[in-house]
Design a protein around this motif. Structure first.
Motif, PDB file in Angstrom:
ATOM      1  N   GLY A   1     -19.934 -17.359  71.177  1.00  7.80           N
ATOM      2  CA  GLY A   1     -19.208 -17.533  72.232  1.00  7.80           C
ATOM      3  C   GLY A   1     -17.803 -17.531  71.659  1.00  7.80           C
ATOM      4  O   GLY A   1     -16.734 -18.032  72.441  1.00  7.80           O
ATOM      5  N   ALA A   2     -17.452 -17.604  70.517  1.00 10.46           N
ATOM      6  CA  ALA A   2     -16.110 -17.734  69.770  1.00 10.46           C
ATOM      7  C   ALA A   2     -15.277 -16.421  70.168  1.00 10.46           C
ATOM      8  O   ALA A   2     -15.768 -15.397  70.464  1.00 10.46           O
ATOM      9  CB  ALA A   2     -16.414 -17.580  68.110  1.00 10.46           C
ATOM     10  N   ILE A   3     -14.117 -16.553  70.352  1.00  9.21           N
ATOM     11  CA  ILE A   3     -13.321 -15.540  70.710  1.00  9.21           C
ATOM     12  C   ILE A   3     -12.537 -15.036  69.559  1.00  9.21           C
ATOM     13  O   ILE A   3     -11.868 -15.819  68.762  1.00  9.21           O
ATOM     14  CB  ILE A   3     -12.328 -15.780  71.821  1.00  9.21           C
ATOM     15  N   PHE A   4     -12.675 -13.729  69.090  1.00  9.09           N
ATOM     16  CA  PHE A   4     -11.821 -13.026  67.796  1.00  9.09           C
ATOM     17  C   PHE A   4     -11.070 -12.216  68.603  1.00  9.09           C
ATOM     18  O   PHE A   4     -11.302 -11.033  69.168  1.00  9.09           O
ATOM     19  CB  PHE A   4     -12.829 -12.300  66.986  1.00  9.09           C
ATOM     20  N   GLN A   5      -9.722 -12.202  68.015  1.00  9.15           N
ATOM     21  CA  GLN A   5      -8.835 -11.242  68.339  1.00  9.15           C
ATOM     22  C   GLN A   5      -7.760 -10.909  67.111  1.00  9.15           C
ATOM     23  O   GLN A   5      -7.281 -11.929  66.571  1.00  9.15           O
ATOM     24  CB  GLN A   5      -7.956 -11.516  69.572  1.00  9.15           C
ATOM     25  N   ASN A   6      -7.821  -9.885  66.702  1.00  8.22           N
ATOM     26  CA  ASN A   6      -7.156  -9.642  65.471  1.00  8.22           C
ATOM     27  C   ASN A   6      -7.361 -10.551  64.201  1.00  8.22           C
ATOM     28  O   ASN A   6      -6.341 -10.661  63.606  1.00  8.22           O
ATOM     29  CB  ASN A   6      -5.602  -9.432  65.585  1.00  8.22           C
ATOM     30  N   SER A   7      -8.534 -10.834  64.060  1.00  6.07           N
ATOM     31  CA  SER A   7      -8.961 -11.746  62.976  1.00  6.07           C
ATOM     32  C   SER A   7      -9.321 -10.772  61.619  1.00  6.07           C
ATOM     33  O   SER A   7      -9.752  -9.879  61.757  1.00  6.07           O
ATOM     34  CB  SER A   7      -9.931 -12.337  63.285  1.00  6.07           C
ATOM     35  N   ASP A   8      -8.760 -11.258  60.637  1.00  9.15           N
ATOM     36  CA  ASP A   8      -8.867 -10.583  59.376  1.00  9.15           C
ATOM     37  C   ASP A   8      -9.825 -10.936  58.335  1.00  9.15           C
ATOM     38  O   ASP A   8      -9.997 -12.075  58.082  1.00  9.15           O
ATOM     39  CB  ASP A   8      -7.612 -10.568  58.824  1.00  9.15           C
ATOM     40  N   PHE A   9     -11.279 -10.347  58.388  1.00  6.43           N
ATOM     41  CA  PHE A   9     -12.275 -10.559  57.568  1.00  6.43           C
ATOM     42  C   PHE A   9     -12.650  -9.496  56.358  1.00  6.43           C
ATOM     43  O   PHE A   9     -13.370  -9.579  55.756  1.00  6.43           O
ATOM     44  CB  PHE A   9     -13.617 -10.220  58.458  1.00  6.43           C
ATOM     45  N   ARG A  10     -11.309  -9.099  56.026  1.00  6.07           N
ATOM     46  CA  ARG A  10     -11.323  -8.301  54.644  1.00  6.07           C
ATOM     47  C   ARG A  10     -11.883  -9.046  53.524  1.00  6.07           C
ATOM     48  O   ARG A  10     -11.539 -10.168  53.254  1.00  6.07           O
ATOM     49  CB  ARG A  10     -10.075  -7.870  54.425  1.00  6.07           C
ATOM     50  N   TRP A  11     -13.113  -8.542  52.880  1.00  8.10           N
ATOM     51  CA  TRP A  11     -13.415  -8.940  51.741  1.00  8.10           C
ATOM     52  C   TRP A  11     -14.243 -10.220  51.952  1.00  8.10           C
ATOM     53  O   TRP A  11     -14.565 -11.043  50.991  1.00  8.10           O
ATOM     54  CB  TRP A  11     -12.613  -8.915  50.364  1.00  8.10           C
ATOM     55  N   ALA A  12     -14.471 -10.782  53.150  1.00  5.84           N
ATOM     56  CA  ALA A  12     -15.112 -11.855  53.591  1.00  5.84           C
ATOM     57  C   ALA A  12     -16.730 -11.657  53.051  1.00  5.84           C
ATOM     58  O   ALA A  12     -17.180 -10.696  53.502  1.00  5.84           O
ATOM     59  CB  ALA A  12     -14.780 -12.370  54.914  1.00  5.84           C
ATOM     60  N   ASN A  13     -17.421 -12.665  52.908  1.00  3.65           N
ATOM     61  CA  ASN A  13     -18.821 -12.697  52.555  1.00  3.65           C
ATOM     62  C   ASN A  13     -19.463 -13.394  53.668  1.00  3.65           C
ATOM     63  O   ASN A  13     -19.301 -14.495  53.799  1.00  3.65           O
ATOM     64  CB  ASN A  13     -19.347 -13.401  51.306  1.00  3.65           C
ATOM     65  N   LEU A  14     -20.177 -12.697  54.672  1.00  2.14           N
ATOM     66  CA  LEU A  14     -20.692 -13.093  55.804  1.00  2.14           C
ATOM     67  C   LEU A  14     -22.319 -13.257  55.284  1.00  2.14           C
ATOM     68  O   LEU A  14     -22.927 -12.137  55.498  1.00  2.14           O
ATOM     69  CB  LEU A  14     -20.671 -12.350  57.204  1.00  2.14           C
ATOM     70  N   ILE A  15     -23.142 -14.508  55.234  1.00  2.82           N
ATOM     71  CA  ILE A  15     -24.220 -14.693  54.852  1.00  2.82           C
ATOM     72  C   ILE A  15     -25.027 -15.089  55.934  1.00  2.82           C
ATOM     73  O   ILE A  15     -24.583 -16.606  56.296  1.00  2.82           O
ATOM     74  CB  ILE A  15     -24.419 -15.140  53.299  1.00  2.82           C
ATOM     75  N   LYS A  16     -25.948 -14.624  56.622  1.00  2.61           N
ATOM     76  CA  LYS A  16     -26.777 -15.197  57.911  1.00  2.61           C
ATOM     77  C   LYS A  16     -25.834 -15.812  58.830  1.00  2.61           C
ATOM     78  O   LYS A  16     -25.943 -16.968  59.382  1.00  2.61           O
ATOM     79  CB  LYS A  16     -27.821 -16.320  57.161  1.00  2.61           C
ATOM     80  N   THR A  17     -24.738 -15.217  59.027  1.00  2.00           N
ATOM     81  CA  THR A  17     -23.885 -15.460  60.075  1.00  2.00           C
ATOM     82  C   THR A  17     -23.526 -14.249  60.814  1.00  2.00           C
ATOM     83  O   THR A  17     -23.193 -13.362  60.444  1.00  2.00           O
ATOM     84  CB  THR A  17     -22.490 -15.969  59.375  1.00  2.00           C
ATOM     85  N   GLU A  18     -23.777 -14.429  62.142  1.00  2.00           N
ATOM     86  CA  GLU A  18     -23.403 -13.187  62.978  1.00  2.00           C
ATOM     87  C   GLU A  18     -21.956 -13.421  63.900  1.00  2.00           C
ATOM     88  O   GLU A  18     -21.817 -14.495  64.316  1.00  2.00           O
ATOM     89  CB  GLU A  18     -24.596 -13.216  64.147  1.00  2.00           C
ATOM     90  N   ILE A  19     -21.176 -12.526  63.626  1.00  2.00           N
ATOM     91  CA  ILE A  19     -19.780 -12.383  64.217  1.00  2.00           C
ATOM     92  C   ILE A  19     -20.039 -11.253  65.263  1.00  2.00           C
ATOM     93  O   ILE A  19     -19.992 -10.152  64.783  1.00  2.00           O
ATOM     94  CB  ILE A  19     -18.632 -12.424  63.303  1.00  2.00           C
ATOM     95  N   SER A  20     -19.516 -11.512  66.530  1.00  2.00           N
ATOM     96  CA  SER A  20     -19.492 -10.467  67.494  1.00  2.00           C
ATOM     97  C   SER A  20     -17.950 -10.390  67.768  1.00  2.00           C
ATOM     98  O   SER A  20     -17.280 -11.115  68.330  1.00  2.00           O
ATOM     99  CB  SER A  20     -20.097 -10.871  68.824  1.00  2.00           C
TER     100      SER A  20
END
Length: 185
Positions: A158-177
């Motif tokens: 339910g998090a709101i993402f707008q213009n968030s910058d995930f460059r080179w981020a490591n997402l491990i067992k985390t879902e981001i919509s």
């Protein structure tokens, strides 16, 4: 008067506290377990302090310097941390839900098993942060920078993402919509 009573009296006047810190920057400050709720601590320098289990509910920490602070099990529910600096701070089992971290600097922070649900993270800097098993449910991450962050087993439901910058981020067992945001009219 013991050391914690002395510090508590001093902390009530942010200007005097910050002046004292300038001349006592080598002193290890332990404020663990103190009740600092409902204090106006705008601009206070609490860098390098042990803030374990401190209660900050209802306090104003806008522009505060919490760099390298240990905020393990601290209670910051609903606290205003706008424009605060928490570089390299430690937030383990920290309560931050409903807080305001807008324009705060959390570069290289360590957030583990903490609750940031319903928190505002507008233009927040989280570059190179280590985020583990933390709750960002219904948080607002607008123009938030998570460049090179490690985000592991965290909840962004339910998090709101707008213009968030995930460059080179490591997402491990985390879902981001990153679904488009629908504006309110």
């Amino acid at each position: 008067m013991n050391n914690q009573e002395y510090l508590l009296n001093l902390i009530k006047n942010v200007e005097k506290w910050n002046q004292w810190r300038k001349f006592n920057d080598d002193v290890k400050i332990d404020l663990s377990g103190m009740n600092l709720s409902n204090y106006d601590l705008e601009g206070i320098n609490l860098s390098n302090c042990n803030l374990t289990q401190v209660n900050f509910i209802g306090s104003n920490l806008r522009f505060a310097n919490l760099n390298h602070g240990n905020l393990t099990k601290a209670n910051l529910i609903g606290v205003n941390l706008r424009l605060a600096s928490l570089r390299k701070a430690i937030l383990i089992n920290t309560e931050l839900h409903r807080g305001n971290l807008s324009e705060a600097d959390l570069k290289q922070v360590m957030i583990s098993e903490s609750d940031l649900s319903n928190t505002t993270l507008y233009e927040t800097e989280l570059g190179e942060a280590k985020i583990y098993k933390s709750n960002f449910k219904n948080a607002g991450l607008i123009n938030t920078h998570l460049i090179k962050a490690d985000i592991i087993l965290s909840n962004f439901e339910g998090a709101i993402f707008q213009n968030s910058d995930f460059r080179w981020a490591n997402l491990i067992k985390t879902e981001i919509s990153l679904s488009p945001c629908i504006p309110n009219f």
